[in-house]
Design a protein around this motif. Structure first.
Motif, mmCIF file in Angstrom:
data_model
loop_
_atom_site.group_PDB
_atom_site.id
_atom_site.type_symbol
_atom_site.label_atom_id
_atom_site.label_comp_id
_atom_site.label_asym_id
_atom_site.label_seq_id
_atom_site.Cartn_x
_atom_site.Cartn_y
_atom_site.Cartn_z
ATOM 1 N N GLY A 91 -83.228 25.765 2.545
ATOM 2 C CA GLY A 91 -84.768 26.021 2.243
ATOM 3 C C GLY A 91 -85.510 25.000 2.952
ATOM 4 N N LEU A 92 -85.170 24.271 3.922
ATOM 5 C CA LEU A 92 -85.882 23.071 4.342
ATOM 6 C C LEU A 92 -86.985 23.710 5.149
ATOM 7 C CD1 LEU A 92 -86.610 20.266 5.109
ATOM 8 C CD2 LEU A 92 -85.113 20.534 6.952
ATOM 9 N N GLN A 93 -88.394 23.231 4.936
ATOM 10 C CA GLN A 93 -89.436 23.909 5.601
ATOM 11 C C GLN A 93 -90.360 22.988 6.189
ATOM 12 O OE1 GLN A 93 -93.066 25.687 3.556
ATOM 13 N NE2 GLN A 93 -91.807 27.688 4.251
ATOM 14 N N GLN A 94 -90.211 21.712 5.768
ATOM 15 C CA GLN A 94 -91.343 20.601 6.159
ATOM 16 C C GLN A 94 -90.694 19.532 6.189
ATOM 17 O OE1 GLN A 94 -95.737 21.141 5.796
ATOM 18 N NE2 GLN A 94 -95.509 19.033 4.612
ATOM 19 N N VAL A 95 -90.928 18.423 7.098
ATOM 20 C CA VAL A 95 -90.554 17.047 7.002
ATOM 21 C C VAL A 95 -91.713 16.235 6.941
ATOM 22 C CG1 VAL A 95 -88.162 17.244 7.562
ATOM 23 C CG2 VAL A 95 -90.001 16.685 9.300
ATOM 24 N N GLU A 96 -91.817 15.062 6.155
ATOM 25 C CA GLU A 96 -92.821 14.031 6.394
ATOM 26 C C GLU A 96 -92.272 12.607 6.623
ATOM 27 O OE1 GLU A 96 -95.038 14.730 2.879
ATOM 28 O OE2 GLU A 96 -96.290 16.345 3.650
ATOM 29 N N VAL A 97 -92.598 12.131 7.427
ATOM 30 C CA VAL A 97 -92.283 10.741 7.578
ATOM 31 C C VAL A 97 -93.359 9.450 7.310
ATOM 32 C CG1 VAL A 97 -91.337 9.060 9.360
ATOM 33 C CG2 VAL A 97 -90.889 11.342 9.617
ATOM 34 N N PHE A 98 -92.988 8.395 6.497
ATOM 35 C CA PHE A 98 -93.780 7.302 5.958
ATOM 36 C C PHE A 98 -93.221 6.310 6.532
ATOM 37 C CE2 PHE A 98 -94.072 11.056 3.035
ATOM 38 C CZ PHE A 98 -95.470 11.258 2.716
ATOM 39 N N SER A 99 -94.313 5.191 6.973
ATOM 40 C CA SER A 99 -94.070 3.873 7.022
ATOM 41 C C SER A 99 -93.484 3.263 5.811
ATOM 42 C CB SER A 99 -95.140 3.141 7.671
ATOM 43 O OG SER A 99 -96.090 3.063 6.717
ATOM 44 N N MET A 100 -93.037 2.186 5.598
ATOM 45 C CA MET A 100 -92.801 1.351 4.755
ATOM 46 C C MET A 100 -94.182 0.848 3.650
ATOM 47 S SD MET A 100 -89.952 2.091 4.630
ATOM 48 C CE MET A 100 -89.376 1.256 2.844
ATOM 49 N N THR A 101 -95.125 1.185 4.373
ATOM 50 C CA THR A 101 -96.273 0.772 3.511
ATOM 51 C C THR A 101 -96.872 1.962 2.888
ATOM 52 O OG1 THR A 101 -97.838 1.104 5.650
ATOM 53 C CG2 THR A 101 -96.931 -1.136 5.078
ATOM 54 N N GLY A 102 -96.184 3.239 3.085
ATOM 55 C CA GLY A 102 -96.778 4.271 2.646
ATOM 56 C C GLY A 102 -97.448 5.225 3.288
ATOM 57 N N SER A 151 -94.000 17.580 10.507
ATOM 58 C CA SER A 151 -93.535 18.740 11.209
ATOM 59 C C SER A 151 -92.717 19.642 10.444
ATOM 60 C CB SER A 151 -92.485 18.265 12.412
ATOM 61 O OG SER A 151 -91.655 17.538 11.914
ATOM 62 N N GLN A 152 -93.114 21.141 10.896
ATOM 63 C CA GLN A 152 -92.296 22.108 10.349
ATOM 64 C C GLN A 152 -90.895 22.197 11.042
ATOM 65 O OE1 GLN A 152 -93.986 24.213 7.948
ATOM 66 N NE2 GLN A 152 -95.286 22.742 8.089
ATOM 67 N N MET A 180 -87.892 15.217 2.818
ATOM 68 C CA MET A 180 -87.848 16.693 3.126
ATOM 69 C C MET A 180 -88.065 17.790 2.098
ATOM 70 S SD MET A 180 -84.240 16.284 5.055
ATOM 71 C CE MET A 180 -84.000 14.508 4.234
ATOM 72 N N ILE A 181 -89.068 18.848 2.272
ATOM 73 C CA ILE A 181 -89.710 19.722 1.363
ATOM 74 C C ILE A 181 -89.166 21.244 1.451
ATOM 75 C CG2 ILE A 181 -91.883 20.456 0.528
ATOM 76 C CD1 ILE A 181 -93.208 17.859 1.708
ATOM 77 N N ASN A 182 -88.959 21.844 0.544
ATOM 78 C CA ASN A 182 -88.594 23.267 0.616
ATOM 79 C C ASN A 182 -89.623 24.132 0.593
ATOM 80 O OD1 ASN A 182 -89.252 23.623 -2.251
ATOM 81 N ND2 ASN A 182 -87.021 23.686 -2.669
ATOM 82 N N GLU A 183 -89.595 25.501 0.703
ATOM 83 C CA GLU A 183 -90.585 26.446 0.802
ATOM 84 C C GLU A 183 -91.229 26.454 -0.520
ATOM 85 O OE1 GLU A 183 -86.669 28.698 -0.449
ATOM 86 O OE2 GLU A 183 -87.359 27.099 1.010
#
Length: 224
Positions: free
Chosen positions: A169-180, A186-187, A208-211
Motif C-alpha cells: 500500500g505504499l504510495q508516498q515517502v517523506e524524508v525529514f532532517s533531525m530538526t524536523g 516522492s511518490q 512511509m505513507i499508504n494510499e
C-alpha cells in the motif's frame, strides 16, 4: 565495616532514583499516531503525579527534539495552557495529587512530525525529576508498522539509494532532517528505490505513507 561502607555508597547512589520514582508522568512515552493535520490542535495527553508525602513546588522545562516546518507546540499543566514560545513554568502539586501535563501540536495543515521532551524538576531538590516524551507521527524506536508490516529499507547506511520492500500500500515517502525539516518527498511503491543522493551526509527520518494517508512506518536513515 567494608560491607557497611559499600551499602552506604550504593544507597547514596540509588537514593535520587528512588526519589524520582515518586514523581511520575503517564503514559510515558505518549504517542499520537497519524496526526490529523486538518485539526487546529492535536493533543498528546499526560498525567503527572506526586507520590511524596508532602506537597512539591515543581518547574517544567520543554525541549523540542524535532518539530516539522509549519508546526508549533505548547505545554499545558494544571494551571493553564501556555503560549508556544513558553519554554518553562512553575506549578505545585499536593501530596498524592495527579494533574495535567499535556503537549499540544498545531499542524496548520502541514504534514510532519514532532518529538517533545518535558522535564519536571523539584525546585528545592534537583535530584528529584521526571522526563516525559511526547511523539507525534513518530515513536521511541523510530519504527512503527501498521498491521505488522515487515517493511524493509536497505542497505542502511548507504550513499543515498535505499530499496523499500514489503511495504504493502505504499504510495508516498517523506524524508525529514533531525530538526524536523521536510527535505524530500516522492511518490514510491513497494519495491522502488528511494534516492536522496542530493542530500548531505547525516541521519534522517523516513516516513512511509499508504494510499489512505496512514503512516505505514517511520525509519531512521543513515546517509554516508
Amino acid at each position: 565495616m567494608k560491607k557497611d561502607l559499600l551499602f552506604t555508597i550504593a544507597s547514596l547512589l540509588l537514593f535520587p532514583f528512588v526519589l524520582s520514582a515518586q514523581l511520575t508522568i503517564t503514559p510515558n512515552p505518549a504517542i499520537v499516531e497519524d496526526v490529523d493535520i486538518t485539526k487546529s490542535e492535536v493533543i498528546a495527553s499526560g498525567i503527572i503525579k506526586n507520590e511524596f508525602d508532602e506537597a512539591k513546588d515543581l518547574v517544567w522545562t520543554r525541549k523540542i527534539l524535532m518539530l516539522s516546518d509549519g508546526w508549533t507546540t505548547a505545554v499545558c499543566d494544571k494551571n493553564t495552557c501556555y503560549l508556544t514560545t513558553t519554554e518553562t513554568a512553575e506549578f505545585n502539586l499536593a501530596s498524592g495529587e495527579e494533574n495535567t501535563m499535556n503537549v499540544y501540536i498545531y499542524p496548520e495543515n502541514n504534514e510532519g512530525m514532532a518529538i517533545v521532551e518535558v522535564t519536571v524538576t523539584d525546585k528545592n531538590d534537583e535530584n528529584v525529576f521526571v522526563k516525559g516524551t511526547y511523539y507525534f507521527n513518530a515513536s521511541p524506536n523510530s519504527t512503527r508498522d501498521l498491521a505488522g508490516a515487515a517493511v524493509e529499507v536497505y542497505p542502511n547506511p548507504a550513499a543515498g539509494r535505499y530499496r523499500i520492500a514489503n511495504a504493502p500500500g505504499l504510495q508516498q515517502v517523506e524524508v525529514f532532517s533531525m530538526t524536523g525539516k521536510n527535505v524530500h518527498r516522492s511518490q514510491l511503491t513497494s519495491g522502488d528505490w528511494l534516492d536522496i543522493q542530493h542530500l548531505p551526509k547525516g541521519t534522517y527520518l523516513l516516513r512511509m505513507i499508504n494510499e489512505n494517508r496512514q503512516t505505514l512506518t517511520t525509519r531512521l536513515l543513515k546517509k554516508q
